[in-house]
Design an enzyme around this catalytic site. Structure first.
Site, PDB file in Angstrom:
ATOM      1  N   ASN A  42       0.363   4.742  -1.947  1.00 18.47           N
ATOM      2  CA  ASN A  42      -0.728   4.000  -1.329  1.00 18.47           C
ATOM      3  C   ASN A  42      -0.152   2.631  -0.991  1.00 18.47           C
ATOM      4  O   ASN A  42      -0.030   1.776  -1.876  1.00 18.47           O
ATOM      5  CB  ASN A  42      -1.921   3.862  -2.280  1.00 18.47           C
ATOM      6  CG  ASN A  42      -3.069   3.122  -1.611  1.00 18.47           C
ATOM      7  OD1 ASN A  42      -2.908   2.545  -0.528  1.00 18.47           O
ATOM      8  ND2 ASN A  42      -4.228   3.123  -2.253  1.00 18.47           N
ATOM      9  N   ARG A  76     -11.600  -6.078  -7.023  1.00 26.36           N
ATOM     10  CA  ARG A  76     -11.536  -6.398  -5.600  1.00 26.36           C
ATOM     11  C   ARG A  76     -12.445  -5.466  -4.800  1.00 26.36           C
ATOM     12  O   ARG A  76     -12.287  -4.252  -4.830  1.00 26.36           O
ATOM     13  CB  ARG A  76     -10.071  -6.184  -5.186  1.00 26.36           C
ATOM     14  CG  ARG A  76      -9.790  -6.131  -3.739  1.00 26.36           C
ATOM     15  CD  ARG A  76      -8.403  -5.530  -3.523  1.00 26.36           C
ATOM     16  NE  ARG A  76      -8.111  -5.519  -2.127  1.00 26.36           N
ATOM     17  CZ  ARG A  76      -7.436  -4.560  -1.513  1.00 26.36           C
ATOM     18  NH1 ARG A  76      -6.957  -3.542  -2.195  1.00 26.36           N
ATOM     19  NH2 ARG A  76      -7.207  -4.638  -0.234  1.00 26.36           N
ATOM     20  N   TYR A  90     -13.732  -0.073  -2.912  1.00 26.22           N
ATOM     21  CA  TYR A  90     -12.664   0.585  -3.665  1.00 26.22           C
ATOM     22  C   TYR A  90     -13.092   1.126  -5.031  1.00 26.22           C
ATOM     23  O   TYR A  90     -12.280   1.726  -5.728  1.00 26.22           O
ATOM     24  CB  TYR A  90     -11.472  -0.376  -3.822  1.00 26.22           C
ATOM     25  CG  TYR A  90     -10.901  -0.828  -2.491  1.00 26.22           C
ATOM     26  CD1 TYR A  90     -10.335   0.102  -1.619  1.00 26.22           C
ATOM     27  CD2 TYR A  90     -10.951  -2.162  -2.093  1.00 26.22           C
ATOM     28  CE1 TYR A  90      -9.823  -0.288  -0.385  1.00 26.22           C
ATOM     29  CE2 TYR A  90     -10.439  -2.573  -0.867  1.00 26.22           C
ATOM     30  CZ  TYR A  90      -9.876  -1.635  -0.021  1.00 26.22           C
ATOM     31  OH  TYR A  90      -9.371  -2.017   1.195  1.00 26.22           O
ATOM     32  N   HIS A 121      -5.160   6.909   0.228  1.00 27.49           N
ATOM     33  CA  HIS A 121      -6.041   5.737   0.312  1.00 27.49           C
ATOM     34  C   HIS A 121      -7.339   6.058  -0.412  1.00 27.49           C
ATOM     35  O   HIS A 121      -7.856   7.179  -0.311  1.00 27.49           O
ATOM     36  CB  HIS A 121      -6.351   5.386   1.771  1.00 27.49           C
ATOM     37  CG  HIS A 121      -5.123   5.066   2.550  1.00 27.49           C
ATOM     38  ND1 HIS A 121      -4.451   3.882   2.391  1.00 27.49           N
ATOM     39  CD2 HIS A 121      -4.419   5.804   3.431  1.00 27.49           C
ATOM     40  CE1 HIS A 121      -3.379   3.896   3.170  1.00 27.49           C
ATOM     41  NE2 HIS A 121      -3.330   5.053   3.798  1.00 27.49           N
ATOM     42  N   ARG A 163     -12.964   2.231   9.195  1.00 31.38           N
ATOM     43  CA  ARG A 163     -13.060   0.779   8.957  1.00 31.38           C
ATOM     44  C   ARG A 163     -12.576  -0.004  10.196  1.00 31.38           C
ATOM     45  O   ARG A 163     -12.630   0.505  11.293  1.00 31.38           O
ATOM     46  CB  ARG A 163     -12.284   0.442   7.677  1.00 31.38           C
ATOM     47  CG  ARG A 163     -12.872   1.178   6.460  1.00 31.38           C
ATOM     48  CD  ARG A 163     -12.101   0.884   5.192  1.00 31.38           C
ATOM     49  NE  ARG A 163     -12.200  -0.531   4.831  1.00 31.38           N
ATOM     50  CZ  ARG A 163     -11.407  -1.104   3.919  1.00 31.38           C
ATOM     51  NH1 ARG A 163     -10.474  -0.384   3.288  1.00 31.38           N
ATOM     52  NH2 ARG A 163     -11.541  -2.381   3.640  1.00 31.38           N
ATOM     53  N   ALA A 181      -2.382  -2.621   2.580  1.00 31.78           N
ATOM     54  CA  ALA A 181      -2.383  -3.072   3.980  1.00 31.78           C
ATOM     55  C   ALA A 181      -1.031  -2.869   4.664  1.00 31.78           C
ATOM     56  O   ALA A 181      -0.964  -2.844   5.904  1.00 31.78           O
ATOM     57  CB  ALA A 181      -2.799  -4.535   4.041  1.00 31.78           C
ATOM     58  N   GLU A 200       0.605  10.366   1.417  1.00 29.26           N
ATOM     59  CA  GLU A 200       0.000   9.046   1.615  1.00 29.26           C
ATOM     60  C   GLU A 200      -1.422   9.098   1.053  1.00 29.26           C
ATOM     61  O   GLU A 200      -2.153  10.058   1.319  1.00 29.26           O
ATOM     62  CB  GLU A 200      -0.035   8.739   3.121  1.00 29.26           C
ATOM     63  CG  GLU A 200      -0.769   7.457   3.476  1.00 29.26           C
ATOM     64  CD  GLU A 200      -0.973   7.315   4.995  1.00 29.26           C
ATOM     65  OE1 GLU A 200      -0.695   8.292   5.748  1.00 29.26           O
ATOM     66  OE2 GLU A 200      -1.437   6.247   5.393  1.00 29.26           O
ATOM     67  N   PRO A 229       0.453  -3.799  -2.232  1.00 30.03           N
ATOM     68  CA  PRO A 229      -0.187  -5.072  -2.534  1.00 30.03           C
ATOM     69  C   PRO A 229      -1.707  -4.995  -2.717  1.00 30.03           C
ATOM     70  O   PRO A 229      -2.383  -4.231  -2.017  1.00 30.03           O
ATOM     71  CB  PRO A 229       0.154  -5.953  -1.319  1.00 30.03           C
ATOM     72  CG  PRO A 229       0.700  -5.042  -0.296  1.00 30.03           C
ATOM     73  CD  PRO A 229       1.220  -3.835  -0.989  1.00 30.03           C
ATOM     74  N   ASN A 230      -2.165  -5.754  -3.673  1.00 31.68           N
ATOM     75  CA  ASN A 230      -3.597  -5.947  -3.994  1.00 31.68           C
ATOM     76  C   ASN A 230      -4.236  -4.766  -4.732  1.00 31.68           C
ATOM     77  O   ASN A 230      -5.361  -4.887  -5.205  1.00 31.68           O
ATOM     78  CB  ASN A 230      -4.421  -6.281  -2.726  1.00 31.68           C
ATOM     79  CG  ASN A 230      -3.908  -7.529  -2.048  1.00 31.68           C
ATOM     80  OD1 ASN A 230      -3.768  -8.558  -2.705  1.00 31.68           O
ATOM     81  ND2 ASN A 230      -3.586  -7.457  -0.779  1.00 31.68           N
TER      82      ASN A 230
HETATM   83  C1  DQA Z   1      -6.209   1.013   1.106  1.00 28.37           C
HETATM   84  C2  DQA Z   1      -6.676   0.841   2.565  1.00 28.37           C
HETATM   85  C3  DQA Z   1      -5.941  -0.315   3.231  1.00 28.37           C
HETATM   86  O1  DQA Z   1      -6.397  -0.478   4.568  1.00 28.37           O
HETATM   87  C4  DQA Z   1      -6.189  -1.596   2.479  1.00 28.37           C
HETATM   88  O2  DQA Z   1      -5.454  -2.664   3.058  1.00 28.37           O
HETATM   89  C5  DQA Z   1      -5.902  -1.483   1.017  1.00 28.37           C
HETATM   90  C6  DQA Z   1      -6.341  -0.281   0.323  1.00 28.37           C
HETATM   91  C7  DQA Z   1      -7.046   2.085   0.376  1.00 28.37           C
HETATM   92  O3  DQA Z   1      -6.575   2.567  -0.665  1.00 28.37           O
HETATM   93  O4  DQA Z   1      -8.152   2.404   0.795  1.00 28.37           O
HETATM   94  O5  DQA Z   1      -5.386  -2.395   0.391  1.00 28.37           O
HETATM   95  O6  DQA Z   1      -4.867   1.438   1.123  1.00 28.37           O
END
Ligand code: DQA
Length: 152
Positions: A79, A23, A28, A105, A112, A82, A103, A15-16
């Site tokens: 990825n 964003r 990011y 990020h 963070r 959240a 995994e 998500p997102n």
């Molecule tokens: C994320 C890190 C997560 O904590 C966050 O909620 C994201 C992006 C990253 O790629 O840094 O949505 O996965």
């Protein structure tokens, strides 16, 4: 040139992440998810891997995508956004997958907020790549290629 029998790697974004570039660019970066995925495909082609891309907003879609990869895809790059920090059903789905899992990020969650410090995906992943921004997904493709080559 990707070989006809190239192994397929499923690349999942949670998500997102569809809003990358818009964003919180200070965290990011300014590249869109498409920009990241173009580099993933180019890198994979170079390494002789086939890529399948899924971007999903919900845990159910991600769980279904992992199920669909069982016995079909050689590896998963994920990825989970959240969902990383609390989606135990995603953990369980990934635990049912036989191949390597990386995994990814873009940011480094360990630096963070404390709620981002736990990953429920890390215990079922071969390894994690975090904090390399625009290079994170590309590093993940290299990691998967190395892991798959060792399995041969
Ligand atoms: C994320 C890190 C997560 O904590 C966050 O909620 C994201 C992006 C990253 O790629 O840094 O949505 O996965």
């Amino acid at each position: 040139m990707v070989k006809a029998d190239a192994q397929t790697v499923l690349v999942l974004s949670g998500p997102n992440l569809n809003l990358l570039g818009q964003r919180q660019p200070e965290i990011y970066g300014t590249d869109s998810l498409d920009d990241h995925m173009q580099r993933v495909v180019q890198t994979a082609q170079h390494l002789g891997l086939q890529i399948e891309i899924i971007s999903a907003q919900g845990v159910a879609e991600l769980v279904t995508a992992v199920h669909s990869a069982r016995g079909r895809c050689a590896a998963i790059i994920i990825n989970p956004g959240a969902l990383t920090h609390f989606a135990w059903s995603l953990h369980d789905a990934l635990a049912s997958f036989a191949g390597p899992i990386v995994e990814v990020h873009l940011s480094n969650p360990a630096t963070r907020e404390t709620w981002r410090h736990e990953s429920v995906v890390a215990p079922v992943a071969s390894g994690s790549i975090a904090g390399f921004g625009a290079d994170s997904y590309v590093f993940a493709v290299h990691a998967i290629a190395t892991l798959l080559a060792k399995k041969k």
